[in-house]
Design a protein around this motif. Structure first.
Motif, PDB file in Angstrom:
ATOM      1  N   GLU A  46      21.831 -18.403  47.034  1.00  0.00           N
ATOM      2  CA  GLU A  46      23.193 -17.957  47.270  1.00  0.00           C
ATOM      3  C   GLU A  46      23.845 -18.624  48.470  1.00  0.00           C
ATOM      4  N   THR A  47      23.076 -19.047  49.464  1.00  0.00           N
ATOM      5  CA  THR A  47      23.671 -19.651  50.656  1.00  0.00           C
ATOM      6  C   THR A  47      24.091 -21.090  50.420  1.00  0.00           C
ATOM      7  N   LYS A  48      23.416 -21.798  49.548  1.00  0.00           N
ATOM      8  CA  LYS A  48      23.713 -23.221  49.345  1.00  0.00           C
ATOM      9  C   LYS A  48      24.350 -23.503  47.989  1.00  0.00           C
ATOM     10  N   GLN A  49      24.315 -22.547  47.096  1.00  0.00           N
ATOM     11  CA  GLN A  49      24.822 -22.722  45.742  1.00  0.00           C
ATOM     12  C   GLN A  49      24.114 -23.866  45.018  1.00  0.00           C
ATOM     13  N   ASP A  50      22.884 -24.127  45.397  1.00  0.00           N
ATOM     14  CA  ASP A  50      22.060 -25.138  44.734  1.00  0.00           C
ATOM     15  C   ASP A  50      20.952 -24.447  43.966  1.00  0.00           C
ATOM     16  N   PRO A  51      20.481 -25.067  42.884  1.00  0.00           N
ATOM     17  CA  PRO A  51      19.356 -24.452  42.182  1.00  0.00           C
ATOM     18  C   PRO A  51      18.099 -24.470  43.057  1.00  0.00           C
ATOM     19  N   ILE A  52      17.259 -23.476  42.880  1.00  0.00           N
ATOM     20  CA  ILE A  52      16.003 -23.409  43.623  1.00  0.00           C
ATOM     21  C   ILE A  52      15.124 -24.568  43.169  1.00  0.00           C
ATOM     22  N   GLU A  53      14.526 -25.251  44.132  1.00  0.00           N
ATOM     23  CA  GLU A  53      13.753 -26.452  43.836  1.00  0.00           C
ATOM     24  C   GLU A  53      12.316 -26.110  43.466  1.00  0.00           C
ATOM     25  N   VAL A  54      12.140 -25.418  42.358  1.00  0.00           N
ATOM     26  CA  VAL A  54      10.808 -25.126  41.856  1.00  0.00           C
ATOM     27  C   VAL A  54      10.733 -25.711  40.460  1.00  0.00           C
ATOM     28  N   ASN A  55       9.759 -26.545  40.275  1.00  0.00           N
ATOM     29  CA  ASN A  55       9.542 -27.176  38.979  1.00  0.00           C
ATOM     30  C   ASN A  55       8.155 -26.756  38.509  1.00  0.00           C
ATOM     31  N   PRO A  56       8.048 -25.587  37.879  1.00  0.00           N
ATOM     32  CA  PRO A  56       6.724 -25.051  37.562  1.00  0.00           C
ATOM     33  C   PRO A  56       5.950 -25.924  36.580  1.00  0.00           C
ATOM     34  N   LEU A  57       4.667 -25.982  36.816  1.00  0.00           N
ATOM     35  CA  LEU A  57       3.741 -26.676  35.910  1.00  0.00           C
ATOM     36  C   LEU A  57       3.101 -25.643  34.995  1.00  0.00           C
ATOM     37  N   PRO A  58       2.604 -26.091  33.851  1.00  0.00           N
ATOM     38  CA  PRO A  58       1.808 -25.176  33.027  1.00  0.00           C
ATOM     39  C   PRO A  58       0.606 -24.684  33.838  1.00  0.00           C
ATOM     40  N   PRO A  59       0.155 -23.460  33.577  1.00  0.00           N
ATOM     41  CA  PRO A  59      -0.924 -22.871  34.391  1.00  0.00           C
ATOM     42  C   PRO A  59      -2.179 -23.739  34.489  1.00  0.00           C
ATOM     43  N   ASP A  60      -2.590 -24.387  33.407  1.00  0.00           N
ATOM     44  CA  ASP A  60      -3.805 -25.204  33.466  1.00  0.00           C
ATOM     45  C   ASP A  60      -3.606 -26.436  34.346  1.00  0.00           C
ATOM     46  N   GLU A  61      -2.419 -27.071  34.290  1.00  0.00           N
ATOM     47  CA  GLU A  61      -2.142 -28.227  35.140  1.00  0.00           C
ATOM     48  C   GLU A  61      -2.024 -27.804  36.612  1.00  0.00           C
ATOM     49  N   PHE A  62      -1.405 -26.648  36.841  1.00  0.00           N
ATOM     50  CA  PHE A  62      -1.266 -26.152  38.208  1.00  0.00           C
ATOM     51  C   PHE A  62      -2.635 -25.877  38.823  1.00  0.00           C
ATOM     52  N   LYS A  63      -3.516 -25.228  38.054  1.00  0.00           N
ATOM     53  CA  LYS A  63      -4.881 -24.951  38.544  1.00  0.00           C
ATOM     54  C   LYS A  63      -5.636 -26.251  38.794  1.00  0.00           C
ATOM     55  N   ALA A  64      -5.478 -27.237  37.896  1.00  0.00           N
ATOM     56  CA  ALA A  64      -6.160 -28.521  38.074  1.00  0.00           C
ATOM     57  C   ALA A  64      -5.652 -29.219  39.341  1.00  0.00           C
TER      58      ALA A  64
END
Length: 139
Positions: A46-64
């Motif tokens: 809300e303060t910057k009016q920019d999208p949150i910079e989170v690019n989630p990975l699939p759970p198996d790739e994130f764990k790896a």
């Protein structure tokens, strides 16, 4: 090849960089999840009016990715432990180190005397060689 203390400092610096990279990976690649019923997942900051910079990975790739980063951190820590273990003086007492320094000083004095004698020998040989060269007569 750098000395051991420089290698140790470089390894500690690299470990710090790896910590920052690990935090950055987890912060930017995690999956957005609610921890309680009252939590809200915001689509925009809300303060910057920019999208949150989170690019989630699939759970198996994130764990790896987490596993690989953890292994890298462990390897770097083991390298640091090894570098610390091979530092001189850890197994020697202060008295042993003083005796070693005295022995090295004595060795240095002997080497300096040998160097001085070699310089004298060089000067004598050069004088002799100059005399021989001057005695040579051109035909």
């Amino acid at each position: 090849m750098a000395d051991r203390l420089t290698q140790l400092q470089d390894a500690v610096d690299q470990l710090g960089t790896q910590f920052v990279a690990s935090i950055h990976f987890v912060n930017n690649r995690h999956d957005l999840q609610k921890l309680s019923q009252k939590d809200i997942i915001r689509e925009k900051d809300e303060t910057k009016q920019d999208p949150i910079e989170v690019n989630p990975l699939p759970p198996d790739e994130f764990k790896a990715g987490q596993r690989e980063l953890a292994q890298d951190l462990i390897l770097k820590e083991q390298q640091i432990e090894f570098l610390i273990s091979v530092l001189p003086g850890l197994e020697n007492s202060e008295k042993d180190q003083e005796e070693m320094i005295k022995q090295l000083e004595a060795d240095l004095k002997v080497a300096e005397e040998q160097r001085k004698q070699a310089l004298k020998d060089k000067a004598e040989i050069l004088t002799t060689l100059e005399g021989v060269i001057r005695q040579i007569i051109r035909p």
